[in-house]
Design a protein around this motif. Structure first.
Motif, PDB file in Angstrom:
ATOM      1  N   LEU A 238      12.923   4.793 -13.758  1.00  0.00           N
ATOM      2  CA  LEU A 238      13.366   3.437 -14.104  1.00  0.00           C
ATOM      3  C   LEU A 238      12.582   2.853 -15.269  1.00  0.00           C
ATOM      4  O   LEU A 238      12.956   1.810 -15.810  1.00  0.00           O
ATOM      5  CB  LEU A 238      13.224   2.522 -12.885  1.00  0.00           C
ATOM      6  CG  LEU A 238      14.147   2.835 -11.697  1.00  0.00           C
ATOM      7  CD1 LEU A 238      13.785   1.965 -10.500  1.00  0.00           C
ATOM      8  CD2 LEU A 238      15.611   2.631 -12.074  1.00  0.00           C
ATOM      9  N   GLY A 239      11.475   3.495 -15.638  1.00  0.00           N
ATOM     10  CA  GLY A 239      10.673   3.025 -16.764  1.00  0.00           C
ATOM     11  C   GLY A 239       9.568   2.068 -16.382  1.00  0.00           C
ATOM     12  O   GLY A 239       9.016   1.378 -17.242  1.00  0.00           O
ATOM     13  N   ALA A 240       9.195   2.014 -15.093  1.00  0.00           N
ATOM     14  CA  ALA A 240       8.185   1.058 -14.650  1.00  0.00           C
ATOM     15  C   ALA A 240       6.790   1.454 -15.116  1.00  0.00           C
ATOM     16  O   ALA A 240       6.413   2.628 -15.038  1.00  0.00           O
ATOM     17  CB  ALA A 240       8.205   0.944 -13.130  1.00  0.00           C
ATOM     18  N   ASP A 241       6.046   0.462 -15.593  1.00  0.00           N
ATOM     19  CA  ASP A 241       4.634   0.651 -15.935  1.00  0.00           C
ATOM     20  C   ASP A 241       3.752   0.489 -14.706  1.00  0.00           C
ATOM     21  O   ASP A 241       2.668   1.067 -14.620  1.00  0.00           O
ATOM     22  CB  ASP A 241       4.179  -0.382 -16.974  1.00  0.00           C
ATOM     23  CG  ASP A 241       5.039  -0.399 -18.206  1.00  0.00           C
ATOM     24  OD1 ASP A 241       5.340   0.689 -18.724  1.00  0.00           O
ATOM     25  OD2 ASP A 241       5.409  -1.499 -18.659  1.00  0.00           O
ATOM     26  N   GLU A 242       4.198  -0.373 -13.775  1.00  0.00           N
ATOM     27  CA  GLU A 242       3.459  -0.678 -12.558  1.00  0.00           C
ATOM     28  C   GLU A 242       4.435  -0.607 -11.383  1.00  0.00           C
ATOM     29  O   GLU A 242       5.589  -1.011 -11.501  1.00  0.00           O
ATOM     30  CB  GLU A 242       2.851  -2.089 -12.605  1.00  0.00           C
ATOM     31  CG  GLU A 242       2.011  -2.375 -13.838  1.00  0.00           C
ATOM     32  CD  GLU A 242       0.632  -1.734 -13.782  1.00  0.00           C
ATOM     33  OE1 GLU A 242       0.182  -1.395 -12.657  1.00  0.00           O
ATOM     34  OE2 GLU A 242       0.004  -1.570 -14.840  1.00  0.00           O
ATOM     35  N   ALA A 243       3.958  -0.114 -10.249  1.00  0.00           N
ATOM     36  CA  ALA A 243       4.802  -0.086  -9.054  1.00  0.00           C
ATOM     37  C   ALA A 243       3.921  -0.095  -7.820  1.00  0.00           C
ATOM     38  O   ALA A 243       2.841   0.500  -7.800  1.00  0.00           O
ATOM     39  CB  ALA A 243       5.721   1.135  -9.046  1.00  0.00           C
TER      40      ALA A 243
ATOM     41  N   PHE B  28       0.851  -1.187   0.000  1.00  0.00           N
ATOM     42  CA  PHE B  28       0.000   0.000   0.000  1.00  0.00           C
ATOM     43  C   PHE B  28       0.888   1.238   0.000  1.00  0.00           C
ATOM     44  O   PHE B  28       1.835   1.312   0.789  1.00  0.00           O
ATOM     45  CB  PHE B  28      -0.901   0.013   1.243  1.00  0.00           C
ATOM     46  CG  PHE B  28      -1.853   1.171   1.276  1.00  0.00           C
ATOM     47  CD1 PHE B  28      -3.063   1.099   0.600  1.00  0.00           C
ATOM     48  CD2 PHE B  28      -1.530   2.334   1.975  1.00  0.00           C
ATOM     49  CE1 PHE B  28      -3.945   2.175   0.626  1.00  0.00           C
ATOM     50  CE2 PHE B  28      -2.397   3.405   1.998  1.00  0.00           C
ATOM     51  CZ  PHE B  28      -3.606   3.320   1.326  1.00  0.00           C
ATOM     52  N   PRO B  29       0.535   2.203  -0.860  1.00  0.00           N
ATOM     53  CA  PRO B  29      -0.478   2.156  -1.903  1.00  0.00           C
ATOM     54  C   PRO B  29       0.134   1.751  -3.243  1.00  0.00           C
ATOM     55  O   PRO B  29       1.357   1.633  -3.362  1.00  0.00           O
ATOM     56  CB  PRO B  29      -0.938   3.613  -1.963  1.00  0.00           C
ATOM     57  CG  PRO B  29       0.333   4.389  -1.701  1.00  0.00           C
ATOM     58  CD  PRO B  29       1.092   3.562  -0.692  1.00  0.00           C
TER      59      PRO B  29
ATOM     60  N   THR C  66       1.420   3.023 -16.278  1.00  0.00           N
ATOM     61  CA  THR C  66       2.326   4.155 -16.508  1.00  0.00           C
ATOM     62  C   THR C  66       1.888   5.445 -15.814  1.00  0.00           C
ATOM     63  O   THR C  66       2.611   6.448 -15.901  1.00  0.00           O
ATOM     64  CB  THR C  66       2.544   4.465 -18.015  1.00  0.00           C
ATOM     65  OG1 THR C  66       1.370   5.082 -18.552  1.00  0.00           O
ATOM     66  CG2 THR C  66       2.886   3.211 -18.804  1.00  0.00           C
ATOM     67  N   HIS C  67       0.750   5.463 -15.117  1.00  0.00           N
ATOM     68  CA  HIS C  67       0.255   6.684 -14.500  1.00  0.00           C
ATOM     69  C   HIS C  67       0.333   6.606 -12.970  1.00  0.00           C
ATOM     70  O   HIS C  67       0.048   5.563 -12.378  1.00  0.00           O
ATOM     71  CB  HIS C  67      -1.196   6.949 -14.912  1.00  0.00           C
ATOM     72  CG  HIS C  67      -1.383   7.101 -16.395  1.00  0.00           C
ATOM     73  ND1 HIS C  67      -0.898   8.180 -17.089  1.00  0.00           N
ATOM     74  CD2 HIS C  67      -1.991   6.297 -17.300  1.00  0.00           C
ATOM     75  CE1 HIS C  67      -1.201   8.046 -18.374  1.00  0.00           C
ATOM     76  NE2 HIS C  67      -1.859   6.905 -18.532  1.00  0.00           N
ATOM     77  N   ARG C  68       0.674   7.722 -12.337  1.00  0.00           N
ATOM     78  CA  ARG C  68       0.623   7.777 -10.878  1.00  0.00           C
ATOM     79  C   ARG C  68      -0.817   7.582 -10.411  1.00  0.00           C
ATOM     80  O   ARG C  68      -1.763   8.024 -11.062  1.00  0.00           O
ATOM     81  CB  ARG C  68       1.140   9.125 -10.369  1.00  0.00           C
ATOM     82  CG  ARG C  68       2.620   9.312 -10.549  1.00  0.00           C
ATOM     83  CD  ARG C  68       3.110  10.471  -9.705  1.00  0.00           C
ATOM     84  NE  ARG C  68       4.515  10.732  -9.953  1.00  0.00           N
ATOM     85  CZ  ARG C  68       5.275  11.480  -9.177  1.00  0.00           C
ATOM     86  NH1 ARG C  68       4.757  12.041  -8.091  1.00  0.00           N
ATOM     87  NH2 ARG C  68       6.546  11.682  -9.464  1.00  0.00           N
ATOM     88  N   VAL C  69      -0.955   6.946  -9.255  1.00  0.00           N
ATOM     89  CA  VAL C  69      -2.279   6.649  -8.731  1.00  0.00           C
ATOM     90  C   VAL C  69      -2.690   7.756  -7.755  1.00  0.00           C
ATOM     91  O   VAL C  69      -2.205   7.819  -6.620  1.00  0.00           O
ATOM     92  CB  VAL C  69      -2.299   5.280  -8.030  1.00  0.00           C
ATOM     93  CG1 VAL C  69      -3.688   4.978  -7.496  1.00  0.00           C
ATOM     94  CG2 VAL C  69      -1.866   4.187  -9.015  1.00  0.00           C
ATOM     95  N   GLY C  70      -3.564   8.644  -8.209  1.00  0.00           N
ATOM     96  CA  GLY C  70      -4.030   9.741  -7.370  1.00  0.00           C
ATOM     97  C   GLY C  70      -2.887  10.595  -6.867  1.00  0.00           C
ATOM     98  O   GLY C  70      -1.904  10.834  -7.568  1.00  0.00           O
ATOM     99  N   ASP C  71      -3.035  11.040  -5.599  1.00  0.00           N
ATOM    100  CA  ASP C  71      -1.960  11.862  -5.015  1.00  0.00           C
ATOM    101  C   ASP C  71      -1.061  11.035  -4.112  1.00  0.00           C
ATOM    102  O   ASP C  71      -0.327  11.592  -3.297  1.00  0.00           O
ATOM    103  CB  ASP C  71      -2.542  13.069  -4.273  1.00  0.00           C
ATOM    104  CG  ASP C  71      -3.168  12.697  -2.936  1.00  0.00           C
ATOM    105  OD1 ASP C  71      -3.414  11.490  -2.699  1.00  0.00           O
ATOM    106  OD2 ASP C  71      -3.409  13.605  -2.116  1.00  0.00           O
TER     107      ASP C  71
END
Length: 291
Positions: A241-246, A173-174, A180-185
């Motif tokens: 780093l080029g991550a699509d998911e984190a 979490f979270p 490829t997009h940040r999740v909210g704030d």
């Protein structure tokens, strides 16, 4: 947990395991150390005075690799059916698996149970509607919010209550980055002391374009060595780093990265490694390549 029914690829060329230019630019490290852990798997330590940050990275080219997989490690007390905690290095030594690297995983209760999803060898041990990392042989890692549908735990695929014998999953979490997009704030508004302050951090990310998995640990609470990162700073590192998911994992005093059987980071607790309820291990076993 073994991947099955595929052929080992040629060893990735050393030049393929480079740190992206964007990461160099973001961190601007003053010193760098690196070590090849296995063909296609590299450990790097970077000290960046601008933070100051001590950053530990495990970079693994896992796409198409049947000799690499993941295991969720637990303390012996929990394996026996109770609650309990153990250090990551202790779980690695007791696992009997060829662990390349392991990181502390989920948040936990005072009773020694995981807060989020936990699936070991396909057996569902804990269900929660929380962000989760999941893997099974023949698939790319999945990160997202777990759910339940028609009696099955829904990850990137359904895992029936009776288990599937393959899936490994842990909670965190979270979510930091999704497609490829940040999740909210990143919880900055709702939990500023947790998200907007600098703390030791542990996290995992995946780059689908290159088939690269990243284990990331940032030391903290140890000035002038390293102060830790905010969650937005951690997300920026994964973007570089080029991550699509984190996915962010438990941090603070729980933060620990073990390479081989020894921690390579500096835990922030004065007593050293903090006992935790589970760990996520990158493992090597060529038996998974047998048809």
């Amino acid at each position: 947990m073994l991947a099955l029914g595929c052929t080992p690829p040629d060893a990735p060329r050393a030049l393929e395991l480079v740190l992206p230019d964007a990461a160099w630019d973001l961190l601007a490290p003053d010193s760098v150390r690196s070590m090849t852990l296995l063909a296609g798997v590299e450990y790097r330590y970077l000290w960046a005075p601008g933070g100051p940050w001590a950053v530990h990275l495990v970079q693994a080219r896992i796409a198409g690799r049947c000799d690499l997989g993941f295991s969720v490690l637990r303390p012996a007390e929990r394996v026996a059916g109770g609650g309990g905690r153990e250090t990551v290095s202790g779980m690695v030594r007791a696992s009997g698996e060829r662990v390349i690297a392991a990181v502390n995983a989920d948040f936990f209760t005072e009773q020694g149970t995981a807060v989020g999803v936990e699936v070991v060898d396909g057996t569902v041990l804990s269900i929660a509607n929380r962000p989760t990392f999941a893997w099974r042989p023949g698939t790319v890692p999945w990160m997202g919010v777990a759910g339940v549908q028609d009696g099955a735990l829904m990850l990137g695929w359904p895992v029936a209550d009776g288990g599937d014998g393959e899936t490994e999953a842990v909670g965190g979490f979270p979510d930091l980055i999704d497609d490829t997009h940040r999740v909210g704030d990143l919880e900055v508004t709702a939990r500023p002391a947790f998200a907007a302050a600098r703390h030791p951090r542990s996290a995992i990310g995946y780059d689908g374009d290159t088939g690269t998995l990243w284990l990331v640990v940032v030391d903290g609470r140890r000035p002038p060595h390293s102060v830790g990162m905010t969650l937005p700073e951690l997300a920026s590192l994964f973007e570089a780093l080029g991550a699509d998911e984190a996915l962010n994992l438990d941090g603070g005093g729980s933060t620990s990265l073990v390479v081989g059987e020894a921690p390579v980071n500096r835990p922030s607790d004065a007593t050293g490694e903090r006992p935790v309820v589970n760990a996520l291990a990158l493992v090597h076993d060529a038996r998974g390549c047998q048809p």
